[in-house]
Write a protein that holds these residues in place. Structure first.
Motif, PDB file in Angstrom:
ATOM      1  N   TRP A 185       2.980  10.874   4.709  1.00 42.83           N
ATOM      2  CA  TRP A 185       2.101  12.027   4.549  1.00 42.83           C
ATOM      3  C   TRP A 185       2.892  13.247   4.710  1.00 42.83           C
ATOM      4  O   TRP A 185       2.709  13.957   3.878  1.00 42.83           O
ATOM      5  CB  TRP A 185       0.945  11.951   6.002  1.00 42.83           C
ATOM      6  CG  TRP A 185      -0.158  10.789   5.665  1.00 42.83           C
ATOM      7  CD1 TRP A 185      -0.317   9.763   5.158  1.00 42.83           C
ATOM      8  CD2 TRP A 185      -1.135  10.815   6.523  1.00 42.83           C
ATOM      9  NE1 TRP A 185      -1.093   9.069   5.004  1.00 42.83           N
ATOM     10  CE2 TRP A 185      -2.137   9.851   6.078  1.00 42.83           C
ATOM     11  CE3 TRP A 185      -1.853  11.981   7.436  1.00 42.83           C
ATOM     12  CZ2 TRP A 185      -3.179   9.455   6.380  1.00 42.83           C
ATOM     13  CZ3 TRP A 185      -3.086  11.324   7.907  1.00 42.83           C
ATOM     14  CH2 TRP A 185      -3.915  10.366   7.374  1.00 42.83           C
ATOM     15  N   ALA A 234       1.059  -1.111  -0.070  1.00 41.06           N
ATOM     16  CA  ALA A 234      -0.095   0.044   0.038  1.00 41.06           C
ATOM     17  C   ALA A 234       0.949   1.211   0.008  1.00 41.06           C
ATOM     18  O   ALA A 234       2.112   1.237   0.401  1.00 41.06           O
ATOM     19  CB  ALA A 234      -0.763   0.033   1.335  1.00 41.06           C
ATOM     20  N   ASP A 235       0.340   2.220  -0.618  1.00 40.12           N
ATOM     21  CA  ASP A 235       1.051   3.696  -0.630  1.00 40.12           C
ATOM     22  C   ASP A 235       0.468   4.375   0.337  1.00 40.12           C
ATOM     23  O   ASP A 235      -0.794   4.444   0.706  1.00 40.12           O
ATOM     24  CB  ASP A 235       0.718   4.301  -1.868  1.00 40.12           C
ATOM     25  CG  ASP A 235       1.726   3.524  -3.002  1.00 40.12           C
ATOM     26  OD1 ASP A 235       2.707   3.267  -2.632  1.00 40.12           O
ATOM     27  OD2 ASP A 235       1.224   3.463  -4.202  1.00 40.12           O
ATOM     28  N   LEU A 236       1.351   5.488   0.844  1.00 38.80           N
ATOM     29  CA  LEU A 236       0.734   6.542   1.606  1.00 38.80           C
ATOM     30  C   LEU A 236      -0.022   6.445   2.645  1.00 38.80           C
ATOM     31  O   LEU A 236      -1.234   6.934   2.859  1.00 38.80           O
ATOM     32  CB  LEU A 236       0.163   7.635   0.724  1.00 38.80           C
ATOM     33  CG  LEU A 236       1.051   8.136  -0.537  1.00 38.80           C
ATOM     34  CD1 LEU A 236       0.012   9.021  -1.409  1.00 38.80           C
ATOM     35  CD2 LEU A 236       1.971   9.030   0.095  1.00 38.80           C
ATOM     36  N   TYR A 237       0.118   5.309   3.540  1.00 37.20           N
ATOM     37  CA  TYR A 237      -0.411   5.087   4.790  1.00 37.20           C
ATOM     38  C   TYR A 237       0.017   5.758   6.220  1.00 37.20           C
ATOM     39  O   TYR A 237      -0.634   5.991   7.056  1.00 37.20           O
ATOM     40  CB  TYR A 237      -0.867   3.460   4.938  1.00 37.20           C
ATOM     41  CG  TYR A 237       0.246   2.778   5.236  1.00 37.20           C
ATOM     42  CD1 TYR A 237       1.171   2.518   6.336  1.00 37.20           C
ATOM     43  CD2 TYR A 237       1.099   2.033   3.975  1.00 37.20           C
ATOM     44  CE1 TYR A 237       2.270   1.956   6.449  1.00 37.20           C
ATOM     45  CE2 TYR A 237       2.166   1.534   4.163  1.00 37.20           C
ATOM     46  CZ  TYR A 237       2.897   1.327   5.243  1.00 37.20           C
ATOM     47  OH  TYR A 237       3.980   0.642   5.431  1.00 37.20           O
ATOM     48  N   SER A 238       1.497   5.917   5.844  1.00 34.37           N
ATOM     49  CA  SER A 238       2.180   6.015   7.332  1.00 34.37           C
ATOM     50  C   SER A 238       2.440   7.590   7.402  1.00 34.37           C
ATOM     51  O   SER A 238       2.323   8.259   6.397  1.00 34.37           O
ATOM     52  CB  SER A 238       3.415   5.408   7.325  1.00 34.37           C
ATOM     53  OG  SER A 238       4.412   6.404   6.372  1.00 34.37           O
ATOM     54  N   LEU A 239       2.627   7.980   8.649  1.00 31.93           N
ATOM     55  CA  LEU A 239       2.909   9.562   8.752  1.00 31.93           C
ATOM     56  C   LEU A 239       4.295  10.069   8.169  1.00 31.93           C
ATOM     57  O   LEU A 239       4.075  11.050   7.605  1.00 31.93           O
ATOM     58  CB  LEU A 239       3.319   9.454  10.446  1.00 31.93           C
ATOM     59  CG  LEU A 239       3.297  10.937  11.107  1.00 31.93           C
ATOM     60  CD1 LEU A 239       2.561  11.827  10.538  1.00 31.93           C
ATOM     61  CD2 LEU A 239       3.828  10.964  12.421  1.00 31.93           C
ATOM     62  N   HIS A 240       5.134   8.944   8.059  1.00 33.49           N
ATOM     63  CA  HIS A 240       6.366   9.373   7.093  1.00 33.49           C
ATOM     64  C   HIS A 240       5.959   9.833   5.880  1.00 33.49           C
ATOM     65  O   HIS A 240       6.561  10.683   5.227  1.00 33.49           O
ATOM     66  CB  HIS A 240       7.422   8.294   7.444  1.00 33.49           C
ATOM     67  CG  HIS A 240       8.358   8.464   6.149  1.00 33.49           C
ATOM     68  ND1 HIS A 240       9.306   9.356   6.248  1.00 33.49           N
ATOM     69  CD2 HIS A 240       8.624   7.539   4.892  1.00 33.49           C
ATOM     70  CE1 HIS A 240      10.140   9.050   5.117  1.00 33.49           C
ATOM     71  NE2 HIS A 240       9.699   8.258   4.372  1.00 33.49           N
TER      72      HIS A 240
END
Lengths: 265, 265
Positions: free
Chosen positions: A137, A129-135
């Motif tokens: 974002w 998956a893409d773009l799920y973590s705070l890093h």
């Protein structure tokens, strides 16, 4: 500087001498130290990826490793150095210094773009998956802000349309958001480092694994580079002195807006 | 300000009026916004711990949760507000403002100390290792720096021994390191948040679990609070204007060091 009309040429030569003043004595040492720190950050990132992550390649599972290396070179080292350009090149023409500042940011942006493509491509190939973590974002936000800041900076300061007064009003905002984006880049790098460590080491992190210790040292080096750059940027007496050409422009502007004669300012 | 000796009282009353000048128009809105952000950060931390971590207690497994809550209240919200004191209280006596600045830092320090004891006590009771992660290394470093900065600040600015010239030379360093320690505190908080998330969620983080999304939002709020405080601190035209008493002191100092008469400066 008061300059009686009768001795204008003498005044100009004084101004030229003043504008070619040597850099503050301690500044070169601080700049050298910041460069040493920055290069150590890049080398330590390389050592971490080489020793514990199998090195770097585009067409394999090692593609992921392109991401941290590019981000550290682009959005940490080169971005930091682009901010320092005005402290290091103190007596060169303003336009030359501006172009160098803009170019360093272009290099930083291109290298960061390669790093960004690497991680998205790696995720796609592995079905992650893409773009799920705070890093991620923070990373996307910083990347977009960096691009917008460059575009706005270019149109105000290098594109020959903006007026002197518009530039003067935008300059403090450009400086504040430039430093802020640099700090956010550093914070994002720290989050990414932590993420990479915890995903791989898990609870082994608490047994002082060599990789964990090296990555912690890398984290402290990243923070130290940020502090060094910020210190050089914010020292009031290390700011670039205005040059003769800028002083003249600023006087013309004062004359236009306040009806003052340049010699009476 | 040029002040002919014949009209000194008129000059003084002008200075008093100048020093009681209203705050810059936009400043109160920015301060209000920063406070809204800060309170939202504290509330979101509470919501995260309450909704997904079982709340807070000292004598149970919930003791760990005391740590993030205390650190966010002390080393983020209160520390940030302590830095803003000189922008908010612009016309109060310098000494009163200094005491408030010092006191807010004392409160922040005590609350952070409780948060620190909580996590070490929790680790001891559960047989977990201490100080192995980047978050813990940064945290200990920041905590020690915060204490040293407070001690040095107190002895220079509140303890009545330091000379005016010593204070003037130390002030820019105090301001730079104060802002730096605040930013490092924020970075450490982000690392801790990420650590707490990854230890619990692991690969479930990538499925957009509600806890992960809430914690990401908390991370962005923490960063935004930092940017808001930094913006208010660094706006040149929002700095606290020097008061009549300080101007007089500064003139006395100029007189002593440069042999100038106060009225001729």
């Amino acid at each position: 500087m008061k300059c009686p009309m009768s001795s204008e040429s003498a005044c100009l030569s004084m101004e030229s001498r003043a504008s070619a003043a040597p850099a503050p004595r301690a500044l070169p040492y601080y700049v050298a130290f910041s460069q040493l720190l920055g290069l150590t950050v890049v080398a330590t990132t390389g050592a971490w990826l080489g020793l514990y992550r199998g090195g770097i390649a585009w067409e394999s599972a090692l593609q992921f490793n392109v991401h941290p290396l590019c981000m550290v070179i682009g959005l940490v080292f080169l971005q930091g150095d682009a901010l320092l350009v005005y402290r290091v090149f103190r007596n060169e023409a303003k336009r030359t210094t501006k172009v160098l500042h803009g170019l360093l940011h272009v290099f930083a942006f291109i290298i960061a773009l390669v790093g960004l493509v690497a991680v998205f491509d790696y995720h796609r190939k592995n079905g992650y998956a893409d773009l799920y973590s705070l890093h991620s974002w923070c990373g996307i936000l910083v990347f977009v802000l960096y691009f917008v800041q460059w575009l706005v900076g270019f149109s105000f300061f290098l594109f020959p349309g903006a007026s002197f007064s518009l530039r003067s009003r935008y300059r403090p905002q450009h400086i504040f958001f430039g430093a802020t984006i640099f700090l956010l880049s550093l914070g994002t790098a720290l989050l990414g480092l932590k993420e990479a460590l915890l995903f791989k080491l898990g609870t082994k992190y608490s047994t002082f694994e060599p990789e964990g210790v090296l990555a912690n040292v890398l984290g402290l080096l990243l923070a130290s580079f940020g502090v060094a750059v910020l210190y050089i940027l914010t020292r009031g007496d290390w700011k670039r002195p205005p040059q003769a050409e800028e002083q003249a422009l600023s006087m013309d502007f004062k004359t236009l807006t306040e009806g003052d004669s340049p010699s009476s300012q």
